[in-house]
Design an enzyme around this catalytic site. Sequence first.
Site: not given
Ligand code: SF4
Length: 361
Positions: A33-34, A47, A130, A148, A212, A218
């Site tokens: 679907w993308r 969705e 959503y 979500d 990540c 984060c």
């Molecule tokens: S907790 Fe933070 S650093 Fe770890 S995967 Fe999730 S968004 Fe990335």
Amino acid sequence: MAREGIQVKPARRAALRRALLAWYRVHHRKLPWRSARPDAYHVLVSEAMLQQTQVATVIAYYERFITAFPTVHDLAAADEQDVLRLWQGLGYYRRARHLHTAARAIVGQHGGTVPDDVESLLSLPGIGRYTAGAVASIAFGRRAPILDGNVARVLSRWFAIEGVIDDPAVRDELWRLAEELVPEESPGDFNQAMMELGATVCTPRSPLCLTCPVASMCRANELGIVDRLPTKRVKRKPTRVEYHAVAVERGGKFLFVQRPAKGLWAGMWQFPMAESLPPTGAVTGKVLQTWLKETHGITCASPRRVDELEHQTTHRTVGVTLWRASGKNTAKGGVWQSIDGAGELPVSRLQRRCAELVRGQ
Ligand code: SF4
């Protein structure tokens, strides 16, 4: 409680958007679907299927569904039973009914064109905030937020929100953050990137923080509290209920009856199933014989007990005792099908398991 009114500095907001979009453009999964120019109807179908269901499960269902109903007109014109049949096994059948009703409204009230703004999408039956946000942003490039389970987890970790994730005040704060973060440029990609990060990197257990793309921004990672977030409400043990399903046979065919139009497995077909008799042990063939007569108007020999199974729904553990009996007359309102022909009716996963047990005897 959530720390209300988290302020996201413009520089951090821009950096988050940049990092996430750059990662998404390289790492996103190729899904049917993308596409560079997503079709709004296809987005709507995907969705609806993706709510409460993993991508890997949805792909085959989506492809079958789009082959059967390639346009919103085809879906609007379809019989509900055909729609349910293509949905069977995916669960949460209300989604299929809502999608079908929404398709009819799109054809009836919008000339067959999926509306392109959140407000009009929200006016369609069964379309919530959503789905409206997903369709408006992904298919039409509107700056609309989505939230979500994946996005909620990602946001709760990015901003180290420790309140219970489904607490209304926390939900409000998460929606507000999602709205603040979604950019004017490429809002659909950004929303999909948040979902993709939640599904493939920022997973519920063992998130891949080391690789990540937004680890440096984060807060939960910085504080070392990733494995505590998001905070979940302590779940109540699912209620256990006991049902008795009777495979009534006549001339090699079995009686299937339709469930009411509302409630669990609404409109689906099943063996006659007693859902409010006393627990297993107190129910005899005689009791079921009387119940079949009174409820379905069928005269049959006293059913014999053949097997037991257990089935899990979202809120219940269903213990099913399966019985078998020979029927003597035609039931009111049911259909007689060979056990293999049961696949032509929309049946729940539980009923499929019952039919397989009967077939295996
Ligand atoms: S907790 Fe933070 S650093 Fe770890 S995967 Fe999730 S968004 Fe990335």
